[in-house]
Motif scaffolding. Structure first.
Motif, PDB file in Angstrom:
ATOM      1  N   LEU A  12      28.274  21.384 -59.690  1.00  0.00           N
ATOM      2  CA  LEU A  12      28.515  20.241 -59.230  1.00  0.00           C
ATOM      3  C   LEU A  12      27.514  19.071 -60.093  1.00  0.00           C
ATOM      4  N   CYS A  16      30.742  17.415 -64.016  1.00  0.00           N
ATOM      5  CA  CYS A  16      31.849  17.431 -62.900  1.00  0.00           C
ATOM      6  C   CYS A  16      32.175  16.181 -62.146  1.00  0.00           C
ATOM      7  N   LEU A  17      30.676  15.669 -61.844  1.00  0.00           N
ATOM      8  CA  LEU A  17      30.803  14.347 -61.341  1.00  0.00           C
ATOM      9  C   LEU A  17      31.459  13.321 -62.020  1.00  0.00           C
ATOM     10  N   ALA A  20      34.862  13.769 -61.523  1.00  0.00           N
ATOM     11  CA  ALA A  20      35.328  13.119 -60.151  1.00  0.00           C
ATOM     12  C   ALA A  20      35.452  11.457 -60.089  1.00  0.00           C
ATOM     13  N   SER A  25      41.533  13.009 -59.253  1.00  0.00           N
ATOM     14  CA  SER A  25      41.023  13.820 -58.264  1.00  0.00           C
ATOM     15  C   SER A  25      39.637  13.906 -58.214  1.00  0.00           C
ATOM     16  N   SER A  26      38.788  13.431 -57.596  1.00  0.00           N
ATOM     17  CA  SER A  26      37.316  13.801 -57.487  1.00  0.00           C
ATOM     18  C   SER A  26      37.208  14.995 -56.759  1.00  0.00           C
ATOM     19  N   SER A  27      37.912  15.188 -55.544  1.00  0.00           N
ATOM     20  CA  SER A  27      37.773  16.439 -54.883  1.00  0.00           C
ATOM     21  C   SER A  27      38.558  17.738 -55.589  1.00  0.00           C
ATOM     22  N   LEU A  30      35.391  19.414 -56.889  1.00  0.00           N
ATOM     23  CA  LEU A  30      34.760  20.150 -55.858  1.00  0.00           C
ATOM     24  C   LEU A  30      35.298  21.541 -55.630  1.00  0.00           C
ATOM     25  N   SER A 121      26.203  14.591 -55.932  1.00  0.00           N
ATOM     26  CA  SER A 121      27.463  14.706 -55.966  1.00  0.00           C
ATOM     27  C   SER A 121      27.992  14.961 -54.744  1.00  0.00           C
ATOM     28  N   GLY A 125      31.239  12.685 -53.419  1.00  0.00           N
ATOM     29  CA  GLY A 125      32.323  13.141 -53.026  1.00  0.00           C
ATOM     30  C   GLY A 125      32.920  12.821 -51.656  1.00  0.00           C
ATOM     31  N   ALA A 137      34.172  13.671 -47.333  1.00  0.00           N
ATOM     32  CA  ALA A 137      35.141  14.354 -48.315  1.00  0.00           C
ATOM     33  C   ALA A 137      36.525  14.508 -48.067  1.00  0.00           C
ATOM     34  N   PRO A 174      33.392  20.674 -48.625  1.00  0.00           N
ATOM     35  CA  PRO A 174      32.056  20.966 -49.146  1.00  0.00           C
ATOM     36  C   PRO A 174      31.169  20.950 -47.819  1.00  0.00           C
TER      37      PRO A 174
END
Length: 202
Positions: A12, A16-17, A20, A25-27, A30, A121, A125, A137, A174
């Protein structure tokens, strides 16, 4: 869509952030990050655990000093991590460079820095990027699913892939945020975090 995502450094982490914060798609990050074990974030680890055994996030109470340290360190960290190939094996020289950068900005080690980034993060999320309000989330995931379903321009293959990833993420959300104060502190720095950590994917 997958070629945009680079799970190069940690589950994370900032890269990756950044995805996001800047992609549809931010999730999805995740979900994919849960499947991508850390490659550089744990220098003492000899082999990454299988995808099903991703280490549990160590939740901490974030401080303004830590947030400011992450913001200050981001460019230096990115300068190192952006050069690491996706399939790179742990390298003690790179680990030493990352530790040195982390210490320069007030962290005990690169692992300590990553713990802070992971906690940021986790909170980010759950923020709705449009309103910059914390909604959780699951709400973010559901909104993204609706957004992708309504997208008439997205190629069918990409849409199917994105929806599959998002629905998978819904099945394994998460962890709940243990330190509710983290929501307020991340909200206070939301724009700076989005801007600084978003640069990792530009």
């Amino acid at each position: 869509m997958r070629e945009i995502f680079r799970p190069a450094v940690c589950a994370l982490s900032a890269a990756c952030l950044a995805f996001a914060l800047s992609a549809v798609s931010s999730s999805e990050v995740l979900a994919q990050a849960k499947q991508a074990p850390p490659k550089q974030s744990a220098p003492a680890q000899t082999a990454p655990p299988p995808a099903a055994e991703v280490p549990t996030l160590k939740q901490i109470s974030l401080t303004e000093k830590q947030i400011e340290g992450v913001l200050a360190a981001q460019k230096d960290v990115d300068a190192i991590t952006d050069k690491i190939p996706d399939d790179a094996k742990p390298d003690p020289k790179i680990d030493a460079q990352l530790d040195a950068v982390a210490k320069k900005y007030g962290f005990a080690s690169y692992d300590d820095y990553n713990t802070v980034v992971d906690n940021i993060s986790l909170v980010l999320g759950g923020f709705d990027p449009a309103t910059k309000k914390f909604v959780g989330a699951e709400a973010v995931l559901k909104a993204q699913i609706a957004q992708i379903q309504a997208d008439k321009k997205m190629p069918a293959k990409d849409k199917k892939e994105a929806l599959a990833d998002l629905n998978e993420a819904l099945k394994s959300p998460p962890p709940a945020i243990e330190n509710k104060g983290n929501i307020d502190i991340v909200a206070k720095y939301y724009d700076k975090l989005a801007e600084a950590l978003g640069e990792a994917e530009e």
